[in-house]
Design an enzyme around this catalytic site. Structure first.
Site, PDB file in Angstrom:
ATOM      1  N   ASP A 102     -26.874 -10.507 -45.848  1.00 49.17           N
ATOM      2  CA  ASP A 102     -28.603  -9.850 -45.554  1.00 49.17           C
ATOM      3  C   ASP A 102     -27.200  -8.788 -45.852  1.00 49.17           C
ATOM      4  O   ASP A 102     -26.820  -7.945 -45.884  1.00 49.17           O
ATOM      5  CB  ASP A 102     -27.600  -9.553 -44.133  1.00 49.17           C
ATOM      6  N   CYS A 152     -26.975 -11.196  -5.773  1.00 55.66           N
ATOM      7  CA  CYS A 152     -25.897 -11.305  -6.040  1.00 55.66           C
ATOM      8  C   CYS A 152     -25.136 -12.118  -4.800  1.00 55.66           C
ATOM      9  O   CYS A 152     -24.539 -13.052  -4.329  1.00 55.66           O
ATOM     10  CB  CYS A 152     -24.921 -10.801  -6.742  1.00 55.66           C
ATOM     11  N   ASP A 169     -29.479 -12.685 -37.422  1.00 51.90           N
ATOM     12  CA  ASP A 169     -29.107 -13.700 -38.237  1.00 51.90           C
ATOM     13  C   ASP A 169     -28.645 -14.806 -37.924  1.00 51.90           C
ATOM     14  O   ASP A 169     -27.958 -15.497 -38.549  1.00 51.90           O
ATOM     15  CB  ASP A 169     -28.273 -13.132 -39.287  1.00 51.90           C
ATOM     16  N   CYS A 192      14.744 -26.435  -6.199  1.00 53.94           N
ATOM     17  CA  CYS A 192      14.771 -25.108  -6.021  1.00 53.94           C
ATOM     18  C   CYS A 192      13.657 -24.750  -7.170  1.00 53.94           C
ATOM     19  O   CYS A 192      12.689 -24.089  -6.336  1.00 53.94           O
ATOM     20  CB  CYS A 192      16.128 -24.426  -7.259  1.00 53.94           C
ATOM     21  N   ASP A 197     -24.971 -10.712 -39.468  1.00 58.51           N
ATOM     22  CA  ASP A 197     -24.424  -9.722 -38.270  1.00 58.51           C
ATOM     23  C   ASP A 197     -24.004 -11.043 -36.754  1.00 58.51           C
ATOM     24  O   ASP A 197     -23.436 -10.102 -35.673  1.00 58.51           O
ATOM     25  CB  ASP A 197     -24.827  -8.625 -37.924  1.00 58.51           C
ATOM     26  N   CYS A 246     -26.753  -7.848  -9.008  1.00 54.34           N
ATOM     27  CA  CYS A 246     -28.106  -7.538  -8.315  1.00 54.34           C
ATOM     28  C   CYS A 246     -27.722  -7.512  -7.167  1.00 54.34           C
ATOM     29  O   CYS A 246     -26.672  -8.349  -6.538  1.00 54.34           O
ATOM     30  CB  CYS A 246     -28.544  -8.573  -9.102  1.00 54.34           C
ATOM     31  N   CYS A 251      19.509 -26.187 -10.132  1.00 54.01           N
ATOM     32  CA  CYS A 251      18.555 -28.564  -9.276  1.00 54.01           C
ATOM     33  C   CYS A 251      17.206 -28.086  -8.844  1.00 54.01           C
ATOM     34  O   CYS A 251      16.350 -27.403  -9.171  1.00 54.01           O
ATOM     35  CB  CYS A 251      19.509 -28.000  -7.639  1.00 54.01           C
TER      36      CYS A 251
END
Lengths: 899, 124
Positions: free
Chosen positions: A583, A91, A786, A160, A782, A88, A157
């Protein structure tokens, strides 16, 4: 009137396409193109003498943007941050404002169209990590690339580490770098576009080391495997050392067993002093075994001791050191002990250490196999992506792909990230993610999942999810989390294991005392040996590992088949389910109406009927009409554009095709036109009784026939429900649809109980009522409509499709749309729980039988006393057995696939 | 029963008593976590145990535990939390953060995968 700083056009500020405020001055732009150009490098347009057109972070020069003179307070750096989630115009302001408030930030523009934030900041006051953190706090994500590099020859080492970290963090665009000296891995986060992998690599190389990208390593050796392998090699080295010393020590440990005693081979008579000398040598030889091979027992025991806890290390450390100390005292001052009891047994210290270390090594190896599922998943990840940027095709590392990038996929390519097809079509093999064996057709607008493989077509798609958000990354995360979770059955184990080790120590002391007080002539020697044996034979590891190992193997196996189990609790509950509620729409059926029947009336043939019916529906957007049109196209029937079209809501359509009046719709439409239906109403009723939606077709006022559409069942639903019945589950269908349609579908798939006409909001209540009857209920749906019912059920199965993996409401997510996943999930969870119980029972039985035998309960009856060495072998074997048994799950074949 | 036998028995029984006290009865002192920038952060070294292993935090404020595993033994490879349902793999030498905001007073236990190493977060 104002001047556009980019193109120089004079425009009315009120009509400007965009505006930007830089340092108090407002700039107006004629078009989006101009503002984009401006955002890329405002300095060029504000101070035309300053040109910074490169995309890389460059010094915006120490010259002030407003005055053109260096303000001398430090160096300004300009950076372009890709921001995700900009949806948007608000933002833009939010991000700009929050960045402006950061000390050291000189200037900010957020380009909404490009999704990029341009920031000029003072390097001395603020750094990239703070900027990205600020954007994150404002609620947006910065598109970052995260990559793992491995230092090839390993670090030489400690200093390092600092050198490399410093070199890499100095690369502009690198956010942070951490180098792990233990694994030689560097993890780098950087802003793609600002820098790239090559720059990071050269930075490391400038320090004299070379790196490979983890993703490019052969055979996908991931960090965990590498750690396991290192651990295995280390343990094996320790084992060989201990074994090499154990052998001679054992051969000189038993002067009373002539055939085993080595000196007997060379001498006729072995003198007392030689025996003592050899014992003294054994004492010295076993010390390095304990100090090197058995080092982790002592350090581990001490660390645990400091925390007021005790573990396996405590027991082994106590056992071996007790054996060594007793032996040494017996050798140096045999007079301390009663006559005949001063027998050293150094071999125990060495051999037990060797055996337990070997057991640990084998365990590490087996464990690595158990978690192989994760590695397989990680190996699926594509390594590079072909991306279109600025009109050019670039092959870039997959970590650098950003949301919104357009990616080219050729035949045989691996799809690198999740996205949506914008051009082209193909079939994609998704078996590795969903477990679905047939390639899935993909068209423009369809989702593609990263890590799946394109077959023959080519297409371009827009990346929608990258990095940690891709389906694959989420699957890996979910599987890892599940593997690390606890099954309720393991809680009992927790209680036991917190008391286990101290109890074993107490039993060891009691054993010692009983033998000491009531034993025969050699009581003290027996007392020490039995106490040591008790300490060594007890195996808390087998108890502790029993459940987690099975869980890791079972969850991994599920993931291989596209079944994602959220945690151990879900797995345990799923194994005990008695009822499965399905379902209907989208779960048992495809959830989309399809043309199923064409019944022509006298005087019409099926093709003509369908041609008119579909042509009449050509312009209608109704899903039922669309189903007829698609059905006709599939049957290769030519459609004719209607010359007149009128949709009557709740009735159907009235059209004119080729000068014929064609009506298609329900009874109401036919009545409106007074069509005589006697001839075809029987057919319509028959179709409706079968749960289909019948539509009448009339041509020129005469009934022409009936076409029916129905939501058809998925091909494998019947089989899956059969398997569920085989598994002893009661299968119930729950639907909002009418009784007749519900019954028709139920008959087709073989479901015996149907709850129809249940309003969506009542589904959860129905599940609740079933639970109230004391049944363990699993609900399959799903995950969106549900969701409440899934949450209410003991185990909620979400039929997931596409890239939405972490479905909140679900305990188990099925990556493929098939019901077979439900059957598989239940089978694998039962197999896993069975396996875990075997392990648990085995481990408990082992300990409850082993410990008393070690304590010598069989001695009074059978004269049987366990050698501590046998105890060590038993202990090592028991923990290896647990892991091996869990590994059997990897080869588990579900009924579902053989049936 | 001679003197030495009696002494041995006494030592044995004393040891049993001491084991019970040391491992079960002894109450560990927790360390109080200081708050920095609104977050209660504490580094935890993992080496044969969690150091510190009892962490006292205030409720309602975010807690950040920074685990650093300094051993290669696989026992401590994972850390599991019971109430907050979180777990993490701890690669050797790396700092792994666990973040949560405790809402209720009580104890949140954490442990290694096999339950051998234990610690807890006490929420006040």
């Amino acid at each position: 009137m104002m001047k556009d700083p980019v193109c120089g056009m004079t425009i009315d500020p009120a009509k400007a396409a965009a505006t930007r405020r830089v340092k108090g001055q407002t700039y107006y732009f004629c078009s989006d193109t101009c503002v984009e150009k401006f955002d890329l490098d405002p300095a060029i347009y504000i101070n035309p003498s300053e040109s910074n057109s490169s995309l890389l972070v460059e010094r915006a020069t120490p010259i002030s943007l407003t005055t053109g003179v260096s303000d001398g307070t430090g160096e300004h750096v300009r950076v372009e941050l890709p921001v995700a989630g900009l949806d948007c115009a608000m933002c833009v302001q939010t991000i700009e404002r929050s960045l402006e408030n950061v000390e050291g930030v000189q200037d900010v523009h957020v380009n909404f169209a490009l999704g990029k934030a341009h920031v000029v900041y003072d390097q001395d006051l603020v750094g990239l990590p703070e900027l990205t953190e600020t954007i994150k706090r404002a609620g947006y994500e910065v598109g970052l690339a995260e990559t793992q590099l491995r230092i090839v020859e390993g670090l030489h080492c400690a200093s390092c580490v600092r050198t490399i970290e410093k070199a890499v963090s100095r690369v502009p665009g690198v956010l942070d770098v951490t180098l792990n000296p233990a694994t030689d891995k560097a993890s780098v986060r950087y802003i793609p576009g600002e820098t790239n992998l090559q720059a990071v690599r050269s930075a490391v190389e400038s320090t004299g080391y070379s790196v490979v990208r983890s993703a490019e390593e052969p055979e996908g050796i991931d960090e965990e495997t590498a750690a396991h392998q290192r651990e295995y090699r280390g343990l094996m080295r320790k084992f060989w050392f201990a074994a090499a010393i154990s052998l001679p020590v054992m051969l000189v440990a038993y002067p009373e067993i002539p055939w085993l005693y080595l000196p007997n081979r060379f001498l006729n008579e072995v003198s007392e002093s030689l025996i003592r000398l050899l014992f003294a040598l054994s004492a010295v030889a076993t010390l390095p075994v304990m100090a090197y091979s058995g080092r982790q027992f002592f350090t581990g025991a001490w660390a645990a001791f400091k925390h007021h806890s005790a573990d396996m290390n405590t027991l082994i450390a106590l056992g071996t050191s007790a054996a060594w100390i007793y032996s040494t005292v017996a050798m140096i001052a045999p007079k301390v002990f009663p006559e005949g009891t001063a027998t050293p047994f150094y071999d125990v210290a060495a051999v037990v250490t060797a055996l337990v270390v070997l057991g640990q090594a084998l365990e590490v190896r087996a464990k690595g196999q158990t978690s192989q599922a994760i590695r397989k998943l990680l190996d699926l990840q594509a390594k590079t992506a072909r991306v279109l940027r600025d009109g050019r095709e670039l092959e870039i590392p997959v970590e650098e792909v950003l949301v919104g990038d357009v990616i080219l996929v050729r035949p045989g390519d691996k799809i690198p990230v999740d996205g949506e097809i914008i051009d082209g079509r193909s079939a994609v093999d998704e078996s590795m993610v969903t477990g679905e064996s047939l390639p899935v057709d993909k068209n423009v607008g369809d989702e593609v999942i990263g890590a799946t493989v394109n077959t023959t077509g080519s297409f371009r798609f827009k990346a929608t999810k990258v990095g940690k958000d891709t389906a694959l990354a989420q699957i890996v995360k979910m599987v890892q989390d599940a593997m690390g979770s606890k099954a309720p059955i393991a809680r009992l184990v927790d209680v036991v294991s917190s008391y286990f080790v101290p109890i074993v120590m107490i039993i060891a002391i009691l054993t010692f005392l009983i033998w000491f007080n009531f034993g025969s002539s050699q009581a003290l020697a027996f007392a020490v040996v039995t106490a040591v044996t008790v300490l060594i034979i007890a195996c808390p590891c087998a108890v502790g590992m029993a459940v987690p190992m099975s869980l890791v193997a079972g969850v991994g196996k599920g993931a291989e088949h596209g079944v994602l189990i959220r945690n151990g609790e879900a797995l345990q509950t799923a194994s005990g389910l008695k009822t499965i509620v399905l379902d209907k729409t989208g779960t048992i059926t495809k959830g989309k109406p399809e043309l199923t029947d064409i019944v022509p009336a006298e005087g019409f043939d099926a093709n003509t009927l369908l041609q008119y019916a579909a042509s009449a529906d050509l312009l209608s957007e109704h899903p039922l009409a669309q189903a007829i049109v698609i059905g006709a196209k599939e049957r290769a029937i030519d459609l004719i554009e209607p010359s007149d079209f009128n949709a009557v809501p709740g009735h159907g359509v009235e059209t004119v095709i080729d000068d014929h009046e064609v009506y298609i719709g329900n009874l109401k439409l036919m009545r409106r036109h007074k069509i005589d239906l006697i001839e075809i109403s029987v057919d319509a009723e028959r179709l409706q009784a079968a749960g289909k939606t019948a539509m009448f077709v009339a041509i020129d006022g005469k009934p022409a026939g009936v076409v029916a559409v129905a939501d058809t069942i998925k091909e494998d639903s019947v089989h899956a429900i059969q398997v569920m019945h085989h598994l002893g589950l009661e299968v119930i269908m729950l639907t909002g649809d009418n009784e007749r349609t519900a019954q028709a579908i139920a008959r087709q798939v073989g479901i015996d109980r149907v709850l129809a006409e249940v309003l969506p909001e009542d589904k959860a209540r129905e599940v609740h009522m079933m639970k109230a009857r004391g049944e363990k209920v699993g609900m399959v749906g799903d995950g969106i409509n549900d969701a409440p019912a899934l949450v209410e059920a003991d185990v909620g199965f979400a039929i997931g499709t596409g890239t939405d993996v972490a479905i909140e409401a679900a305990d188990i997510t099925l990556m493929s749309g098939s019901l077979r996943g439900v059957a598989y999930a239940i089978e694998i969870s039962r197999a896993t729980m069975r396996n875990a119980k075997q392990n648990l029972v085995g481990a408990f039985v082992y300990n409850t039988i082993g410990i008393p035998i070690a304590a010598g309960v069989l001695y009074p009856f059978f004269g049987l006393l366990l050698s501590p060495i046998i105890a060590g072998a038993a202990m090592a074997a028991s923990s290896v057995t647990v892991v091996t048994n869990a590994n059997r799950l990897r080869f588990y074949k579900a009924k579902e696939f053989s049936a | 029963m001679d003197l030495s036998t009696a002494i041995v028995n006494l030592i044995g029984l004393a040891l049993i008593g001491w084991i019970a006290w040391y491992f079960w009865i002894y109450q560990k002192q927790g360390i109080q976590v200081a708050e920095v920038a609104g977050v209660q952060e504490v580094p935890i070294t993992v080496k044969g145990g969690y150091d510190p292993d009892v962490i006292v935090v205030k409720r309602g404020k975010p807690v950040r535990l920074l685990f650093n595993r300094q051993e290669s033994a696989l026992c401590s490879e994972m850390v599991l939390f019971d109430k907050i349902d979180q777990s993490a793999t701890l690669p050797e030498g790396e700092t792994v953060r666990i973040e949560f905001t405790p809402e209720q007073a009580g104890e949140i236990n954490f442990q290694c995968q096999m339950g051998m190493l234990r610690g807890k977060v006490v929420v006040e």
